[in-house]
Design an enzyme around this catalytic site. Structure first.
Site, PDB file in Angstrom:
ATOM      1  N   ASP A  11       0.951  -1.058   0.075  1.00 30.77           N
ATOM      2  CA  ASP A  11      -0.166  -0.252   0.275  1.00 30.77           C
ATOM      3  C   ASP A  11       0.831   1.015  -0.074  1.00 30.77           C
ATOM      4  OD1 ASP A  11      -2.346   1.633   0.510  1.00 30.77           O
ATOM      5  OD2 ASP A  11      -1.472   1.684   2.394  1.00 30.77           O
ATOM      6  N   ASP A  13       0.040   4.559   1.343  1.00 33.02           N
ATOM      7  CA  ASP A  13       0.297   6.029   2.503  1.00 33.02           C
ATOM      8  C   ASP A  13       0.001   5.377   4.027  1.00 33.02           C
ATOM      9  OD1 ASP A  13      -1.058   8.340   0.992  1.00 33.02           O
ATOM     10  OD2 ASP A  13      -1.836   7.369  -0.023  1.00 33.02           O
TER      11      ASP A  13
END
Length: 215
Positions: A11, A13
């Site tokens: 992922d 952020d």
């Protein structure tokens, strides 16, 4: 953790880069400009949604006049400078990327963020040195916790899902990786500090930062 792993998928952020802090500021500013207050549960409510899904949800929640595409453009504009100049790697993340590169482990990103902001921070942090594929949740049918974005990333990397290791910072993302049949390592982040117990229960592994992988 890396035994029998063919590919690593991050992922973005709060996981690969330290950027969650800026979205609270943007949400407060964006809504404030329209005479609206940020609901306490807003960030939790949109957790895992794609950039497009978030725009649809926000438009409907606050009855905004802007179109979905206009909202996405506004948010990109508000965040662009920070992604290009102020967002760093999470502690130890670049070292781990270098490790993967040295061992020819393909690396991908599967993010709910916009392609524009991924490219901005990617240019700043030189993602092209380490990352082979970037998939945004806007490019698949469903955002997290559905597995779509992780399955698409694995497909592009040519990896079997059960041979992929996912790194995630929030429960909806962890569930997306698990729903894809992948192993998941939860990453500590200040934004999700209150969810640490839930993250530990959902994930296969948990790290405070990437230096722990080498400890």
């Amino acid at each position: 953790m890396l035994e029998q792993i063919e590919s690593v998928i991050f992922d973005l952020d709060g996981t690969l880069v330290d950027s969650m802090w800026l979205w609270h500021e943007i949400d407060v500013e964006f809504l404030g400009q329209r005479g609206l207050e940020l609901p306490e549960t807003y960030q939790k409510d949109i957790e895992g949604m794609s950039f497009t899904e978030t725009a649809i949800y926000t438009k409907e929640l606050f009855h905004l006049s802007e179109s979905v595409e206009e909202l996405k453009e506004i948010w990109n504009r508000m965040a662009m400078e920070k992604y290009a100049n102020e967002v760093p790697f999470k502690p130890g993340a670049e070292k781990f990327l270098q490790y993967c590169k040295s061992r020819n482990i393909p690396v991908g990103i599967a993010t709910s963020n916009s392609r524009e902001l991924v490219e901005a921070v990617g240019k700043s942090l030189h993602f092209e040195e380490y990352i082979q594929e970037i998939v945004t949740a806007c490019e698949v049918e469903r955002g997290k916790p559905a597995p779509d974005v992780y399955l698409e990333a694995a497909s592009r990397l040519g990896a079997q899902p059960f041979r992929c290791l996912v790194f995630e910072d929030v429960p909806m993302g962890i569930l997306a990786g698990k729903n894809a049949g992948m192993q998941v390592c939860a990453v500590e982040d200040a934004f999700s500090a209150g969810q640490q117990e839930e993250k530990r229960k959902l994930a296969d592994y948990y790290i405070a930062d990437y230096h722990e992988i080498f400890a």
